[in-house]
Structure formats: C-alpha cells, structure tokens
Design a protein around this motif. Structure first.
Motif, PDB file in Angstrom:
ATOM      1  N   ILE A 238       1.422  -1.377  -0.135  1.00 26.04           N
ATOM      2  CA  ILE A 238      -0.111  -0.032  -0.276  1.00 26.04           C
ATOM      3  C   ILE A 238       0.769   1.673  -0.114  1.00 26.04           C
ATOM      4  O   ILE A 238       2.003   1.355   0.468  1.00 26.04           O
ATOM      5  N   ASN A 239       0.449   2.324  -0.655  1.00 27.07           N
ATOM      6  CA  ASN A 239       1.310   3.779  -0.917  1.00 27.07           C
ATOM      7  C   ASN A 239       0.131   4.341   0.054  1.00 27.07           C
ATOM      8  O   ASN A 239      -0.993   4.820  -0.172  1.00 27.07           O
ATOM      9  N   LEU A 240       0.567   5.688   1.038  1.00 28.30           N
ATOM     10  CA  LEU A 240       0.104   6.297   2.169  1.00 28.30           C
ATOM     11  C   LEU A 240       0.131   7.589   1.172  1.00 28.30           C
ATOM     12  O   LEU A 240       1.265   7.848   0.986  1.00 28.30           O
TER      13      LEU A 240
ATOM     14  N   ILE B  30      -5.178   6.640   0.418  1.00 29.42           N
ATOM     15  CA  ILE B  30      -4.488   5.451   0.594  1.00 29.42           C
ATOM     16  C   ILE B  30      -4.306   4.044  -0.545  1.00 29.42           C
ATOM     17  O   ILE B  30      -6.122   3.821  -0.931  1.00 29.42           O
TER      18      ILE B  30
ATOM     19  N   ILE C 203      -0.280  11.441   2.988  1.00 31.89           N
ATOM     20  CA  ILE C 203       0.031  12.311   4.089  1.00 31.89           C
ATOM     21  C   ILE C 203      -0.332  13.760   3.837  1.00 31.89           C
ATOM     22  O   ILE C 203       0.585  14.470   3.551  1.00 31.89           O
TER      23      ILE C 203
ATOM     24  N   GLN D  95      -2.854   1.623  -3.425  1.00 39.94           N
ATOM     25  CA  GLN D  95      -2.038  -0.052  -3.265  1.00 39.94           C
ATOM     26  C   GLN D  95      -1.089  -0.361  -4.498  1.00 39.94           C
ATOM     27  O   GLN D  95      -1.627   0.493  -6.021  1.00 39.94           O
TER      28      GLN D  95
ATOM     29  N   THR E 280      -5.937  11.403   3.871  1.00 37.18           N
ATOM     30  CA  THR E 280      -5.291  10.859   3.595  1.00 37.18           C
ATOM     31  C   THR E 280      -5.506   9.902   2.609  1.00 37.18           C
ATOM     32  O   THR E 280      -6.231   8.505   3.147  1.00 37.18           O
TER      33      THR E 280
END
Length: 307
Positions: free
Chosen positions: A22-24, A89, A26, A91, A87
């Motif tokens: 996963i990549n966030l 989220i 933020i 994938q 945020t």
C-alpha cells in the motif's frame, strides 16, 4: 560509452514472484499557523478595517462586523485547510514469471499501481506489462522486450489548495440545510462576492486524462572476439492519449463579469476534449574494444552511432 541492458530472465526452473503493498498520501498542515475566526475578526477590527470617515460607510462596515461577530459567537469557525484533503490510501501489486534454458529465456512482468492523492477525489491508476525474450546462438545474443503501459488520472473536484488557504474562517460554507453555498460575501458590501470552492466540489465536474503506450526494443549483441563486441539496438514506441474536462454552468468560473450579460449567459458551461498520438523510433550501434596488457595497462576504444 555506457550500455544499459535490462536484467535477463534466469535460466532453469519456472519462477514466480509476487508482491503487494500500500502507499499513503498524508497531508501535513503543521507548517500553517492560521488564525481562528475570533482571532481573525479581532485583528481586522483592531486595524480599523470596519471603520470609515464617512458616516454612511462607517455604519455599513460596523453592521458587517456585527453580523460576523454574531456568527463567531454562535460557533462559526471554519478550518478551511482540512476541507479538500484526506489521507489517500493506494495499493500496488507486482507479479513476475520467468523461465527458460541457457539458450532461450523468457520473462513476464505485470504491475498495477493506484495512487490516491491527498486532495479528495484525485487518483492515478497505472498498469504496466512487459515480455522479455532472450536467445543465445554461439557468439550472438538476441533480445526483445515489449512494454505495454496504461494510465488514467482523475483530478480533484476540490480545485486548488491555495483557494482554501485564502478563505475566511468566520464564513460558514453551508446554508441552514447543510448544502454548500454557491458564493460567500466579499469583505465589504461594495466588493464582489467570492466563490465557494466547496460548492464547485459538489457539482458533476469531469477532469481526467489517460494514455496507452506500447514500446518495443530489439537488440543483437555479437561477441566478435573476447576483447571486441558489437551491439545493435532498434526501438519503436506508440502512445495514444486523451483528456476531457467538463464544467457545468453553475461553476464559479462563470461568475466572472463576462458571463453576466445576456450574451455571456449562453456561454456558461464548457466541455473540452483533446486527443493525440505520438510515434517515435530510435536505433544505435555500439562497438567496444577492451584489452589489458601486462596485467597493468588497459586499452579501451569505443564507437557509438545513434538516430
């Protein structure tokens, strides 16, 4: 001369590799130190922005100040910076399958990456696939790699983040029914209303782009002598891309004066569509000679031609 060659599939048994993650995205708003509604209104009042020399204007400005103070005392304190962000989220997945023998090797790569942007509603979806073939015959090596890429991007309906930074905290962006207001009052009665970016975000806006790309590279490497190598490469690429953007007539873009006339009212609402095609090719031939004499002296010579 630097020659970059993709990693060849390993010979031997069939191999399969899988990856997932996963990549966030933020948001960090800590660098903003914004006044709240009460502080901002008090600062404006202390600077005399609600006072005037002429009595009529002074009464109007004081009335505006009183209305805003009433809203603040009733709890209006809009933190605009958090309205358009989230945020995100995303994938990502990757699969690699390879096999073959010493003479013939093959490999297949597949990857998918979805990035959910920090602005609400923005995302990028990317798919890439590659087929790698390699064949060795005596002192010749044939390689071919085909890449297919697909990308689709959607821009946020919330517009530009700086618009939210410039909004006033004592303005309530919603009406009594919880619906976003189309516009908010200007600083004074004689100034134009300002558009509410949250109203634009509630509209059926389309703003997206996508492309499909195919790249094929073929090369031959000839080891003429242990010290002498000749390599030729030819590649072609094809890319098709398109974008479309739709703004309904209620969008704040059409609050400008040019759209307030009878003629201008018929020009409200836009739809833009564009498409394009790119084709390219490249080729090069590289010859290199390298030899070490007496275990301490090295001679290197190279030639490269490209188009």
């Amino acid at each position: 001369v630097i020659v970059i060659v993709s990693k060849a599939p390993q010979p031997g048994q069939l191999k399969l590799a899988l990856q997932a993650g996963i990549n966030l995205e933020i948001t960090d708003l800590s660098s903003y130190d914004m006044l709240n509604a009460a502080e901002k209104l008090e600062l404006e009042n202390s600077l005399g922005l609600y006072s005037a020399t002429y009595n009529d204007n002074h009464i109007k400005y004081q009335q505006t100040y009183g209305e805003r103070l009433k809203d603040v005392l009733e709890g209006v304190d809009t933190y605009w910076l958090k309205k358009p962000v989230r945020t995100g989220i995303g994938q990502k997945y990757n699969a690699r399958l390879e096999g073959g023998s010493e003479l013939f090797r093959w490999g297949i790569n597949l990857s998918y990456n979805k990035v959910a942007g920090a602005m609400k509603g923005s995302d990028r979806k990317t798919f890439n696939g590659a087929i790698i073939l390699s064949y060795s015959y005596k002192n010749l090596i044939f390689r071919n790699q085909t890449n297919i890429g697909w990308n689709k991007g959607t821009n946020s309906k919330y517009g530009v983040f700086s618009d939210y930074v410039n909004m006033q905290p004592y303005h309530n962006p919603y009406d009594e029914y919880g619906n976003p207001k189309q516009s908010l009052p200007g600083f004074r009665d004689n100034t134009r209303d300002i558009s509410n970016p949250l109203y634009d975000a509630s509209l059926n806006i389309i703003d997206q782009n996508k492309y499909t790309e195919i790249i094929n590279n073929f090369s031959i490497e000839w080891n003429i002598l242990p010290e002498l190598k000749l390599r030729g490469q030819f590649g072609i690429s094809q890319k098709n891309h398109s974008s479309d953007k739709f703004l309904p007539a209620d969008h704040s873009t059409f609050l400008a004066e040019e759209y307030q006339t009878v003629e201008g009212s018929f020009r409200k609402g836009t739809y833009e569509y564009s498409t394009g095609e790119d084709f390219g090719y490249d080729a090069n031939i590289t010859a290199s000679y390298s030899k070490i004499f007496a275990e301490r002296h090295q001679l290197y010579a190279g030639f490269d031609w490209s188009i």
